[in-house]
Design an enzyme around this catalytic site. Structure first.
Site, PDB file in Angstrom:
ATOM      1  N   ASN A 176       0.844  -1.194   0.000  1.00 41.74           N
ATOM      2  CA  ASN A 176       0.000   0.000   0.000  1.00 41.74           C
ATOM      3  C   ASN A 176       0.880   1.245   0.000  1.00 41.74           C
ATOM      4  O   ASN A 176       2.101   1.151   0.017  1.00 41.74           O
ATOM      5  CB  ASN A 176      -0.959  -0.028   1.200  1.00 41.74           C
ATOM      6  CG  ASN A 176      -0.216  -0.024   2.513  1.00 41.74           C
ATOM      7  OD1 ASN A 176       0.392   0.974   2.890  1.00 41.74           O
ATOM      8  ND2 ASN A 176      -0.212  -1.163   3.206  1.00 41.74           N
ATOM      9  N   ARG A 177       0.251   2.403  -0.014  1.00 39.76           N
ATOM     10  CA  ARG A 177       0.979   3.654  -0.254  1.00 39.76           C
ATOM     11  C   ARG A 177       1.415   4.372   1.016  1.00 39.76           C
ATOM     12  O   ARG A 177       1.805   5.529   0.961  1.00 39.76           O
ATOM     13  CB  ARG A 177       0.099   4.577  -1.105  1.00 39.76           C
ATOM     14  CG  ARG A 177      -0.172   4.003  -2.496  1.00 39.76           C
ATOM     15  CD  ARG A 177      -1.139   4.849  -3.281  1.00 39.76           C
ATOM     16  NE  ARG A 177      -0.646   6.214  -3.453  1.00 39.76           N
ATOM     17  CZ  ARG A 177      -1.366   7.226  -3.899  1.00 39.76           C
ATOM     18  NH1 ARG A 177      -2.635   7.028  -4.194  1.00 39.76           N
ATOM     19  NH2 ARG A 177      -0.848   8.418  -4.030  1.00 39.76           N
TER      20      ARG A 177
END
Ligand code: CTP
Ligand code: CA
Length: 223
Positions: free
Chosen positions: A34-35
């Site tokens: 994820n970011r």
């Protein structure tokens, strides 16, 4: 005083902060991730240190400089993060789950690189649920221990946040709206902190340190 204008109001306290984002391997070279950059978690660790706390920073795939004085526990996957956080939480006055934990992981972690020539077409990736670490912390909470979650929401931010606070059994839930250019990898953040025992606290857009200091203020009043 640990920092000019602020009292060392976390002196004698042990806090655990998780930061970054977990990566769930498919094979030795690929993962689902994820970011999350770790910026908000690291700001929480730095501000807690400045206020005199002993800090355990469970860092999932973060490439930021380590805050001086924090005990850093590097982890990769959600399972590793769970183990590190639950262990550190045993002696902690507060646990703040700022890490973005993958909800699912590939059912199989292949020992060697998946080759595109293996089958005729792209095979679907089977996923299984990861443990909910925040909910587990809520269940295991000792008297006086404060548990804080973060929630990234793209829609119905407040309604989703309230439902999540109840579901997780935590004391505070910091809800921020995420989207293409909001929150991730940026130095500033805005949020509303929902409390199990009181009114919400609005935190206007500002540096992630400022948000972190408000979170610690709210934690300290609940010790
Ligand atoms: N969290 C956790 N373990 C998980 C998933 C999330 O401890 N397996 C924690 C996160 O660190 C965060 C909080 O739970 O502090 C909320 O995460 P979020 O992804 O917003 O909540 P979910 O319950 O996973 O709900 P959904 O992703 O469906 O919105
Ligand atoms: Ca999630």
């Amino acid at each position: 005083l640990a920092r000019g204008d602020l009292a060392a109001d976390l002196a004698g306290r042990h806090v655990v902060v998780s930061a970054g984002g977990t990566r769930e391997p498919l094979d030795p070279v690929r993962f689902l991730g994820n970011r999350s950059s770790g910026l908000q978690g690291y700001a929480l660790a730095r501000t807690a240190l400045a206020r005199g706390a002993r800090v355990t920073l469970v860092a999932a795939n973060v490439t930021l400089p380590a805050p001086a004085g924090a005990e850093i526990v590097p982890v990769g996957t959600a399972e590793e993060l769970r183990k590190a956080v639950i262990e550190a939480a045993g002696s902690a006055d507060a646990v703040v789950m700022a890490a973005a934990v993958a909800d699912f992981r590939p059912a199989v972690r292949r020992p060697s690189k998946i080759k595109k020539s293996e089958s005729a077409g792209p095979d679907p990736v089977e996923l299984v649920r990861n443990p909910d670490i925040l909910a587990e912390l809520g269940e295991r909470r000792r008297p006086g221990q404060v548990i804080v979650g973060f929630a990234a929401e793209t829609d119905d931010v407040l309604a989703n946040g309230r439902a999540k606070l109840a579901r997780k059994g935590c004391d505070l839930l910091v809800v921020n709206q995420v989207g293409e250019d909001l929150a991730f990898g940026r130095p500033d953040n805005a949020a509303v902190v929902l409390a199990a025992d009181g009114e919400p606290t609005e935190i206007p857009r500002g540096p992630k340190e400022a948000l972190a200091d408000v979170v610690w203020d709210l934690v300290i009043t609940r010790f």
